[in-house]
Design an enzyme around this catalytic site. Sequence first.
Site, PDB file in Angstrom:
ATOM      1  N   HIS A   1      -6.114  90.781 101.992  1.00  0.00           N
ATOM      2  CA  HIS A   1      -5.794  91.973 101.017  1.00  0.00           C
ATOM      3  C   HIS A   1      -7.089  92.733 100.658  1.00  0.00           C
ATOM      4  O   HIS A   1      -7.061  92.868  99.356  1.00  0.00           O
ATOM      5  CB  HIS A   1      -4.908  91.222  99.816  1.00  0.00           C
ATOM      6  CG  HIS A   1      -4.212  92.509  99.170  1.00  0.00           C
ATOM      7  ND1 HIS A   1      -4.605  93.350  98.444  1.00  0.00           N
ATOM      8  CD2 HIS A   1      -2.738  92.467  98.967  1.00  0.00           C
ATOM      9  CE1 HIS A   1      -3.663  94.244  97.920  1.00  0.00           C
ATOM     10  NE2 HIS A   1      -2.347  93.535  97.974  1.00  0.00           N
TER      11      HIS A   1
ATOM     12  N   GLU B   1      -4.999  96.047 104.771  1.00  0.00           N
ATOM     13  CA  GLU B   1      -4.953  94.593 104.815  1.00  0.00           C
ATOM     14  C   GLU B   1      -4.285  94.088 106.144  1.00  0.00           C
ATOM     15  O   GLU B   1      -3.417  94.715 106.618  1.00  0.00           O
ATOM     16  CB  GLU B   1      -3.826  93.993 103.731  1.00  0.00           C
ATOM     17  CG  GLU B   1      -3.994  94.776 102.297  1.00  0.00           C
ATOM     18  CD  GLU B   1      -2.744  94.946 101.390  1.00  0.00           C
ATOM     19  OE1 GLU B   1      -2.066  93.914 101.606  1.00  0.00           O
ATOM     20  OE2 GLU B   1      -2.718  95.735 100.736  1.00  0.00           O
TER      21      GLU B   1
HETATM   22  O1  TA6 Z   1      -0.367  94.686  99.641  1.00  0.00           O
HETATM   23  C1  TA6 Z   1       0.368  95.806  98.835  1.00  0.00           C
HETATM   24  C2  TA6 Z   1       1.018  94.889  97.409  1.00  0.00           C
HETATM   25  O2  TA6 Z   1       1.966  93.917  98.066  1.00  0.00           O
HETATM   26  C3  TA6 Z   1       1.839  95.841  96.632  1.00  0.00           C
HETATM   27  O3  TA6 Z   1       3.108  95.673  96.734  1.00  0.00           O
HETATM   28  C4  TA6 Z   1       1.028  95.294  95.097  1.00  0.00           C
HETATM   29  O4  TA6 Z   1       2.012  94.439  94.699  1.00  0.00           O
HETATM   30  C5  TA6 Z   1      -0.112  94.793  95.627  1.00  0.00           C
HETATM   31  O5  TA6 Z   1       0.098  94.106  96.736  1.00  0.00           O
HETATM   32  C6  TA6 Z   1      -0.910  94.320  94.659  1.00  0.00           C
HETATM   33  O6  TA6 Z   1      -0.365  92.820  94.274  1.00  0.00           O
HETATM   34  P1  TA6 Z   1      -0.885  91.899  92.973  1.00  0.00           P
HETATM   35  O7  TA6 Z   1      -0.154  90.792  93.084  1.00  0.00           O
HETATM   36  O8  TA6 Z   1      -2.435  91.699  93.434  1.00  0.00           O
HETATM   37  O9  TA6 Z   1      -0.831  92.651  91.783  1.00  0.00           O
END
Ligand code: TA6
Length: 303
Positions: free
Chosen positions: A172, A274
């Site tokens: 991520h 990601e």
């Molecule tokens: O990858 C995008 C995502 O799934 C968004 O929907 C947002 O939730 C982001 O990840 C961050 O997630 P987190 O749990 O790290 O706040």
Amino acid sequence: MSNDIDSLNARFGIAGELAFSEGPGGLALAELSNAHGSARVLLQGAQIIDWTPRDQAPVIWLSPAARFTVGKAVRGGVPVCWPWFGPHAIEADYPAHGFARSAFWEVVASRQSPENAGTELRLRLQRSGAHVAMWSHDCETEITINLASALGMELVTRNSGGVAFTVSEALHTYFAVSDIHRIGVEGLDGCVFFDKVDAGRQCLQHGPVTFCAETDRIYRHTGDCVIEDPGLARRIRIRKQDSASTVVWNPWIDKAARLGDMGEDGYLRMVCVESGNVAGDAVTISAGDRHRLAVQYSVESLS
Ligand code: TA6
């Protein structure tokens, strides 16, 4: 086996290239440095929190308001989303993006990598009882980080049990950009994506991805991406292997405020691209088999 700093340096330190220390919030930190640049890795979550190539500005974004707390996800860097991506499919109280990113990872190897004049670190996930209660499959999960002219990462899941299991996963990665309004993400043209800001509606990408509002998209995509950043006069190339999904995310103003750890106008300085296997691209690993997700990040100056 502990992540005792002195023991880590004695067993895995490499003079002038790899050292362990107590990092922010008292979290154990690995610092890699060589002719190509430097990187910092929290042993919690095997999370890269910095990558700065020689003669470049930092490429990985870390929130100025990141909180460093044992067992809690850190905002920014490269969180490892595993063994599920997003909310758990059934249990609402399970941690979003799985438990790997906030779990204890044990250092298992380090080396100089002569093939690319790099420095390499390998870590193994140590699931707690609580993690096993959430996900009880017999498996071994390791991540290998290689600092060379490119930053390489490999996430390997081995099924050491007798039955197949399915994981969804993603690296991520928060990339540092000059200004979200000025950048574009190339390489997704013509790809189908699911727009999470619009109830998951299926759409088709036309041209580069540009940003003017909250953006949260899951692309069916196996190729490379490039982040074009004229403000920093560079492009960041994202190569990947064994990944069928690319997620592009920027929280924009309101969601960034709700998150509370993005920092003042943090959304302006980052974009997540990601690489993983998420949603319909989740991976089923047969008994005794293994799955490898790999990325290589590199930076090119816009001459
Ligand atoms: O990858 C995008 C995502 O799934 C968004 O929907 C947002 O939730 C982001 O990840 C961050 O997630 P987190 O749990 O790290 O706040």
